[in-house]
Enzyme design. Structure first.
Site, mmCIF file in Angstrom:
data_model
loop_
_atom_site.group_PDB
_atom_site.id
_atom_site.type_symbol
_atom_site.label_atom_id
_atom_site.label_comp_id
_atom_site.label_asym_id
_atom_site.label_seq_id
_atom_site.Cartn_x
_atom_site.Cartn_y
_atom_site.Cartn_z
ATOM 1 N N ARG A 18 -5.762 27.173 41.071
ATOM 2 C CA ARG A 18 -5.207 27.770 39.865
ATOM 3 C C ARG A 18 -3.701 27.565 39.819
ATOM 4 N NH1 ARG A 18 -9.293 26.800 38.313
ATOM 5 N NH2 ARG A 18 -11.084 28.130 38.051
ATOM 6 N N CYS A 19 -3.170 27.591 38.607
ATOM 7 C CA CYS A 19 -1.746 27.403 38.357
ATOM 8 C C CYS A 19 -0.934 28.309 39.289
ATOM 9 C CB CYS A 19 -1.468 27.741 36.896
ATOM 10 S SG CYS A 19 0.227 27.462 36.385
ATOM 11 N N PRO A 20 0.070 27.777 39.943
ATOM 12 C CA PRO A 20 0.701 26.466 39.787
ATOM 13 C C PRO A 20 0.251 25.428 40.809
ATOM 14 C CG PRO A 20 2.160 27.833 41.061
ATOM 15 C CD PRO A 20 0.922 28.668 40.758
ATOM 16 N N ASP A 45 -8.923 24.028 36.198
ATOM 17 C CA ASP A 45 -8.047 25.088 35.694
ATOM 18 C C ASP A 45 -7.627 24.752 34.264
ATOM 19 O OD1 ASP A 45 -6.178 27.029 35.181
ATOM 20 O OD2 ASP A 45 -4.788 26.429 36.761
#
Length: 81
Positions: A18-20, A45
């Site tokens: 997931r981000c980042p 994502d």
């Protein structure tokens, strides 16, 4: 019809991240590539649909192709100078 995603020089599996994290991994991988080499990024994502194209624009790499209609998402990046 040719598959633009076939035979990349490098592949990055960012599934489940997931981000980042996906963009951080892309940046690290691209640093170790030679200009002109390609990187296939596979991710799930939803933030990558914004982050990967943005990374390419900001770092002046070419986003050769992207497939974001179905999971997993796929992006093909070509490293510039």
């Amino acid at each position: 019809m040719t598959d633009l995603f076939a035979n990349p020089d490098h592949t990055l599996d960012a599934l489940g991240l997931r981000c980042p994290e996906p963009v951080m991994m892309v940046r690290k991988t691209v640093r170790n590539m030679q200009p002109g080499e390609t990187l296939l990024i596979v991710a799930d994502d939803p933030a990558t649909t914004r982050d990967i194209p943005g990374f390419c624009r900001f770092m002046e790499h070419e986003l050769v192709a992207s497939q974001t209609e179905t999971l997993p998402y796929r992006y093909l990046l070509r490293k510039n100078q």
